[in-house]
Write a protein that holds these residues in place. Structure first.
Motif, mmCIF file in Angstrom:
data_model
loop_
_atom_site.group_PDB
_atom_site.id
_atom_site.type_symbol
_atom_site.label_atom_id
_atom_site.label_comp_id
_atom_site.label_asym_id
_atom_site.label_seq_id
_atom_site.Cartn_x
_atom_site.Cartn_y
_atom_site.Cartn_z
ATOM 1 N N MET A 1 0.842 -1.189 0.000
ATOM 2 C CA MET A 1 0.000 0.000 0.000
ATOM 3 C C MET A 1 0.886 1.251 0.000
ATOM 4 S SD MET A 1 -2.944 1.136 2.736
ATOM 5 C CE MET A 1 -3.896 -0.362 2.444
ATOM 6 N N GLN A 2 0.627 2.134 -0.943
ATOM 7 C CA GLN A 2 1.398 3.359 -1.057
ATOM 8 C C GLN A 2 0.453 4.555 -0.932
ATOM 9 O OE1 GLN A 2 3.636 3.257 -4.725
ATOM 10 N NE2 GLN A 2 3.975 1.050 -4.550
ATOM 11 N N TYR A 3 1.007 5.668 -0.441
ATOM 12 C CA TYR A 3 0.157 6.848 -0.296
ATOM 13 C C TYR A 3 0.983 8.123 -0.421
ATOM 14 C CZ TYR A 3 2.036 7.629 4.389
ATOM 15 O OH TYR A 3 2.873 7.887 5.441
ATOM 16 N N GLN A 4 0.281 9.203 -0.758
ATOM 17 C CA GLN A 4 0.821 10.553 -0.725
ATOM 18 C C GLN A 4 -0.224 11.452 -0.073
ATOM 19 O OE1 GLN A 4 1.715 11.567 -4.845
ATOM 20 N NE2 GLN A 4 3.892 11.261 -4.483
ATOM 21 N N ILE A 5 0.250 12.358 0.788
ATOM 22 C CA ILE A 5 -0.636 13.379 1.342
ATOM 23 C C ILE A 5 -0.280 14.693 0.655
ATOM 24 C CG2 ILE A 5 -1.442 14.561 3.415
ATOM 25 C CD1 ILE A 5 -0.626 12.136 5.042
ATOM 26 N N ARG A 6 -1.168 15.164 -0.183
ATOM 27 C CA ARG A 6 -0.915 16.375 -0.969
ATOM 28 C C ARG A 6 -1.717 17.561 -0.406
ATOM 29 N NH1 ARG A 6 -1.940 13.667 -6.952
ATOM 30 N NH2 ARG A 6 -0.498 11.884 -6.707
ATOM 31 N N TYR A 7 -1.341 18.741 -0.889
ATOM 32 C CA TYR A 7 -2.031 20.006 -0.578
ATOM 33 C C TYR A 7 -1.921 20.374 0.901
ATOM 34 C CZ TYR A 7 -4.156 18.150 -4.838
ATOM 35 O OH TYR A 7 -4.371 17.552 -6.060
ATOM 36 N N LYS A 8 -0.870 19.877 1.589
ATOM 37 C CA LYS A 8 -0.633 20.241 2.978
ATOM 38 C C LYS A 8 -0.214 21.706 3.060
ATOM 39 C CE LYS A 8 1.871 17.268 5.380
ATOM 40 N NZ LYS A 8 1.002 16.774 6.461
ATOM 41 N N PRO A 9 -0.442 22.385 4.198
ATOM 42 C CA PRO A 9 -1.155 21.876 5.369
ATOM 43 C C PRO A 9 -2.640 22.229 5.412
ATOM 44 C CG PRO A 9 -0.079 23.923 5.946
ATOM 45 C CD PRO A 9 0.221 23.671 4.486
ATOM 46 N N ALA A 10 -3.081 23.188 4.596
ATOM 47 C CA ALA A 10 -4.450 23.690 4.755
ATOM 48 C C ALA A 10 -5.504 22.765 4.158
ATOM 49 C CB ALA A 10 -4.578 25.085 4.140
#
Length: 221
Positions: A1-10
């Protein structure tokens, strides 16, 4: 399982890639979008009884959605939260537990167990409910907050203003008190605070939804 958290921090958003056979559990309403070949199943959060307790006494959703990749391809699910703010991913070790304030939990990998834990009357008095959503590792868990999120290691007592605590390790104890005596609490604007004791990690959000409500309410009277 792979992931990215984008558009941080708001405006943090999770882009999760499911490998063949992977499953992901997410809070009802957390899905932004998914590829059409992904199978989605809706179940009670941690079982019927736990889900009912969390709904009635903890302010959590009654249901969770499980997304499964039954193909031999890589498929994507996109998740987010309802408030404006950051999202954190934590890799839990076997048996490690985190407790969440209402609305903080977003999703977790398939081996993470969802349960319910007694939060205490202090939590209820602070407006956070008698029970907390408790997750147990091993596995990956995602949660979010209103504003930025700070991870802090505490070893003794730490004071948190109501509405800023997002998550904490299961061994942490919480009580409610006045910010500085009755007069000081009334005049300082701080009111009630959470007194947190123990040795472990807590997560704080930089903004408070209750504070936003108090700020906006006079403008719409």
């Amino acid at each position: 399982m792979q992931y990215q958290i984008r558009y941080k921090p708001a405006f943090a958003t999770i882009f999760m890639t499911l490998e063949p056979g992977d499953s992901l559990t997410a809070e009802a309403g957390a899905m932004v979008g998914m590829e059409g070949k992904i199978s989605m199943k809706t179940t009670f959060s941690g079982g019927f009884f736990s889900a009912l307790v969390k709904k009635m006494f903890g302010g959590e959703s009654l249901f969770v959605n499980t997304f499964t990749n039954n193909t031999n391809q890589l498929l994507q699910v996109v998740l987010s939260q309802s408030v404006i703010g950051d999202i954190v991913a934590v890799e839990l070790q076997s048996g490690q537990q985190l407790c969440f304030q209402p609305g903080a939990y977003i999703g977790s990998s398939k081996k993470v167990k969802l349960g319910v834990g007694w939060a205490g009357f202090a939590s209820w008095f602070a407006g956070e409910g008698l029970f907390k959503l408790k997750v147990t590792g091993p596995g990956l868990v995602f949660f979010g907050g209103y504003g930025g999120i700070t991870q802090k290691q505490i070893t003794e007592e730490f004071i948190v203003d109501n509405g800023h605590l997002v998550a904490y390790e299961a061994g942490i104890k919480m009580s409610v008190g006045l910010a500085g005596g009755l007069f000081g609490s009334l005049t300082s604007g701080e009111g009630f605070i959470n007194k947190i004791r123990g040795n472990g990690v807590i997560y704080l959000q930089s903004r408070s939804v209750d504070g936003l409500v108090r700020f906006l309410s006079p403008k719409y009277r």
